[in-house]
Design a protein around this motif. Structure first.
Motif, PDB file in Angstrom:
ATOM      1  N   PHE A  12      11.397   6.088   6.976  1.00 53.79           N
ATOM      2  CA  PHE A  12      11.159   4.703   7.380  1.00 53.79           C
ATOM      3  C   PHE A  12      11.946   4.427   8.652  1.00 53.79           C
ATOM      4  N   TRP A  13      11.223   3.978   9.677  1.00 54.76           N
ATOM      5  CA  TRP A  13      11.835   3.656  10.962  1.00 54.76           C
ATOM      6  C   TRP A  13      11.681   2.163  11.219  1.00 54.76           C
ATOM      7  N   PHE A  14      12.767   1.541  11.622  1.00 58.14           N
ATOM      8  CA  PHE A  14      12.756   0.103  11.900  1.00 58.14           C
ATOM      9  C   PHE A  14      13.249  -0.123  13.331  1.00 58.14           C
ATOM     10  N   ASN A  15      12.392  -0.735  14.148  1.00 63.00           N
ATOM     11  CA  ASN A  15      12.726  -0.969  15.562  1.00 63.00           C
ATOM     12  C   ASN A  15      13.283   0.283  16.240  1.00 63.00           C
ATOM     13  N   GLY A  16      12.589   1.409  15.989  1.00 62.89           N
ATOM     14  CA  GLY A  16      12.923   2.648  16.683  1.00 62.89           C
ATOM     15  C   GLY A  16      14.078   3.427  16.102  1.00 62.89           C
ATOM     16  N   LYS A  17      14.616   2.994  14.937  1.00 62.49           N
ATOM     17  CA  LYS A  17      15.750   3.706  14.320  1.00 62.49           C
ATOM     18  C   LYS A  17      15.384   4.156  12.907  1.00 62.49           C
ATOM     19  N   PRO A  18      15.765   5.403  12.535  1.00 63.09           N
ATOM     20  CA  PRO A  18      15.454   5.895  11.189  1.00 63.09           C
ATOM     21  C   PRO A  18      16.427   5.354  10.149  1.00 63.09           C
ATOM     22  N   TRP A  19      15.900   5.030   8.982  1.00 64.80           N
ATOM     23  CA  TRP A  19      16.711   4.651   7.817  1.00 64.80           C
ATOM     24  C   TRP A  19      16.913   5.908   6.959  1.00 64.80           C
ATOM     25  N   PRO A  20      17.881   5.905   6.030  1.00 64.53           N
ATOM     26  CA  PRO A  20      18.053   7.089   5.170  1.00 64.53           C
ATOM     27  C   PRO A  20      16.751   7.435   4.430  1.00 64.53           C
ATOM     28  N   GLY A  36       0.751   4.413  -5.722  1.00 64.82           N
ATOM     29  CA  GLY A  36       1.160   3.461  -6.753  1.00 64.82           C
ATOM     30  C   GLY A  36       2.658   3.414  -7.045  1.00 64.82           C
ATOM     31  N   LYS A  37       3.424   4.393  -6.528  1.00 65.79           N
ATOM     32  CA  LYS A  37       4.890   4.381  -6.688  1.00 65.79           C
ATOM     33  C   LYS A  37       5.507   3.917  -5.366  1.00 65.79           C
ATOM     34  N   PHE A  38       6.714   3.324  -5.426  1.00 60.83           N
ATOM     35  CA  PHE A  38       7.301   2.862  -4.177  1.00 60.83           C
ATOM     36  C   PHE A  38       8.787   3.168  -4.057  1.00 60.83           C
ATOM     37  N   VAL A  39       9.259   3.184  -2.806  1.00 58.50           N
ATOM     38  CA  VAL A  39      10.688   3.197  -2.504  1.00 58.50           C
ATOM     39  C   VAL A  39      10.976   1.955  -1.665  1.00 58.50           C
ATOM     40  N   THR A  40      12.225   1.487  -1.729  1.00 59.04           N
ATOM     41  CA  THR A  40      12.629   0.262  -1.035  1.00 59.04           C
ATOM     42  C   THR A  40      13.597   0.596   0.090  1.00 59.04           C
ATOM     43  N   PHE A  41      13.368  -0.023   1.241  1.00 58.88           N
ATOM     44  CA  PHE A  41      14.287   0.113   2.379  1.00 58.88           C
ATOM     45  C   PHE A  41      14.829  -1.270   2.710  1.00 58.88           C
ATOM     46  N   ARG A  42      16.161  -1.387   2.719  1.00 58.26           N
ATOM     47  CA  ARG A  42      16.795  -2.678   2.987  1.00 58.26           C
ATOM     48  C   ARG A  42      17.241  -2.737   4.434  1.00 58.26           C
ATOM     49  N   ILE A  43      16.817  -3.796   5.092  1.00 57.15           N
ATOM     50  CA  ILE A  43      17.022  -3.951   6.534  1.00 57.15           C
ATOM     51  C   ILE A  43      17.885  -5.191   6.748  1.00 57.15           C
ATOM     52  N   PRO A  44      18.923  -5.128   7.582  1.00 59.07           N
ATOM     53  CA  PRO A  44      19.670  -6.361   7.858  1.00 59.07           C
ATOM     54  C   PRO A  44      18.729  -7.423   8.422  1.00 59.07           C
ATOM     55  N   ASP A  74      -5.171   1.370  -6.218  1.00 55.42           N
ATOM     56  CA  ASP A  74      -5.208   0.238  -5.273  1.00 55.42           C
ATOM     57  C   ASP A  74      -4.025   0.240  -4.299  1.00 55.42           C
ATOM     58  N   ASN A  75      -2.889   0.826  -4.720  1.00 54.76           N
ATOM     59  CA  ASN A  75      -1.743   0.936  -3.809  1.00 54.76           C
ATOM     60  C   ASN A  75      -1.554   2.383  -3.356  1.00 54.76           C
ATOM     61  N   GLU A  76      -2.628   2.962  -2.826  1.00 55.23           N
ATOM     62  CA  GLU A  76      -2.594   4.354  -2.358  1.00 55.23           C
ATOM     63  C   GLU A  76      -1.570   4.481  -1.219  1.00 55.23           C
ATOM     64  N   ILE A  77      -1.689   3.592  -0.220  1.00 54.90           N
ATOM     65  CA  ILE A  77      -0.629   3.418   0.783  1.00 54.90           C
ATOM     66  C   ILE A  77      -0.456   1.908   0.951  1.00 54.90           C
ATOM     67  N   LEU A  78       0.769   1.432   0.830  1.00 51.07           N
ATOM     68  CA  LEU A  78       1.013  -0.006   0.992  1.00 51.07           C
ATOM     69  C   LEU A  78       2.366  -0.220   1.658  1.00 51.07           C
ATOM     70  N   LEU A  79       2.357  -1.050   2.697  1.00 52.48           N
ATOM     71  CA  LEU A  79       3.602  -1.541   3.293  1.00 52.48           C
ATOM     72  C   LEU A  79       3.712  -3.009   2.925  1.00 52.48           C
ATOM     73  N   PHE A  80       4.738  -3.337   2.165  1.00 53.88           N
ATOM     74  CA  PHE A  80       4.849  -4.653   1.541  1.00 53.88           C
ATOM     75  C   PHE A  80       6.260  -5.171   1.745  1.00 53.88           C
ATOM     76  N   LYS A  81       6.370  -6.468   2.017  1.00 53.62           N
ATOM     77  CA  LYS A  81       7.686  -7.090   2.192  1.00 53.62           C
ATOM     78  C   LYS A  81       7.885  -8.099   1.065  1.00 53.62           C
ATOM     79  N   PRO A  82       8.624  -7.731  -0.011  1.00 49.31           N
ATOM     80  CA  PRO A  82       8.787  -8.652  -1.145  1.00 49.31           C
ATOM     81  C   PRO A  82       9.654  -9.855  -0.803  1.00 49.31           C
ATOM     82  N   LYS A  83      10.583  -9.681   0.149  1.00 47.67           N
ATOM     83  CA  LYS A  83      11.452 -10.778   0.585  1.00 47.67           C
ATOM     84  C   LYS A  83      12.086 -10.398   1.915  1.00 47.67           C
TER      85      LYS A  83
END
Length: 202
Positions: free
Chosen positions: A105-113, A75-83, A56-65
């Motif tokens: 993971f890119w946020f507003n045009g910038k790559p995260w580690p 079904g496995k995930f990695v977390t990216f923390r954004i200011p 069910d979570n083959e591809i998922l973009l989720f915001k827990p908070k």
């Protein structure tokens, strides 16, 4: 063609969603998903949910908070923390390649580690792809407290990893390579209380 338009999910919590139809001939070894969201939700919510009958979570973009994105593959995930932002549109792109298991993971045009995720995995092709809900079963099994409310736009899915130039182009809404799902030629079906309106600002 939804250029300069948005899906507005009006209720919170919501039972509404949008079904996206993609032409997928074979399973995915690589992919990139991009979208723009605008919301004041602080509870967990799903942005993009791609489920197969096996997972069910083959591809998922989720915001827990606030300030945190989860990127699931198989079904496995990695977390990216954004200011935490200032209540503006947030543009995200997530890409993954099976051979190396590298998740970008890119946020507003910038790559995260970059992080490692599901090396050697293959994403199934027969999928239910939804915006606004998180699937706990193929095409269903929703929890309204994981639903999205707010505005979504510029949703894309490619069966390849995008180059850094193309990642930046997606953020700037420039010309992009042909996609499996493209905002400018989207095959979709609205289920429930979702309204299509022009975007209020760039």
């Amino acid at each position: 063609d939804l250029y300069r338009k948005v899906f507005i999910f009006r209720k919170d919590p919501s039972d509404a969603y949008v079904v996206l139809r993609a032409k997928l001939e074979q399973p995915l070894q690589n992919f990139t998903v991009c979208l723009r969201s605008y919301t004041d939700l602080t509870r967990p919510h799903s942005l993009f949910s791609y489920a197969t009958k096996a997972q069910d979570n083959e591809i998922l973009l989720f915001k827990p908070k606030s300030g945190e994105y989860r990127f699931y593959v198989g079904g496995k995930f990695v977390t990216f923390r954004i200011p935490e932002g200032h209540g503006d549109w947030e543009h995200i792109c997530a890409s993954w390649e099976s051979a190396t298991g590298i998740a970008e993971f890119w946020f507003n045009g910038k790559p995260w580690p970059r992080k490692g995720l599901q090396r050697g995995y293959t994403v199934g092709a027969e999928a239910a792809i939804l915006l606004g809900q998180e699937q706990d079963a193929f095409g269903g099994g929703f929890d309204v407290y994981n639903s999205f409310s707010g505005e979504l736009a510029d949703v894309y899915l490619w069966d390849a990893g995008l180059s850094p130039d193309k990642m930046r182009a997606a953020y700037q809404s420039l010309r992009l390579p042909p996609a499996i799902l493209a905002w400018k030629s989207l095959s979709y079906e609205v289920k429930g209380d979702v309204v299509v309106k022009p975007r209020l600002r760039e």
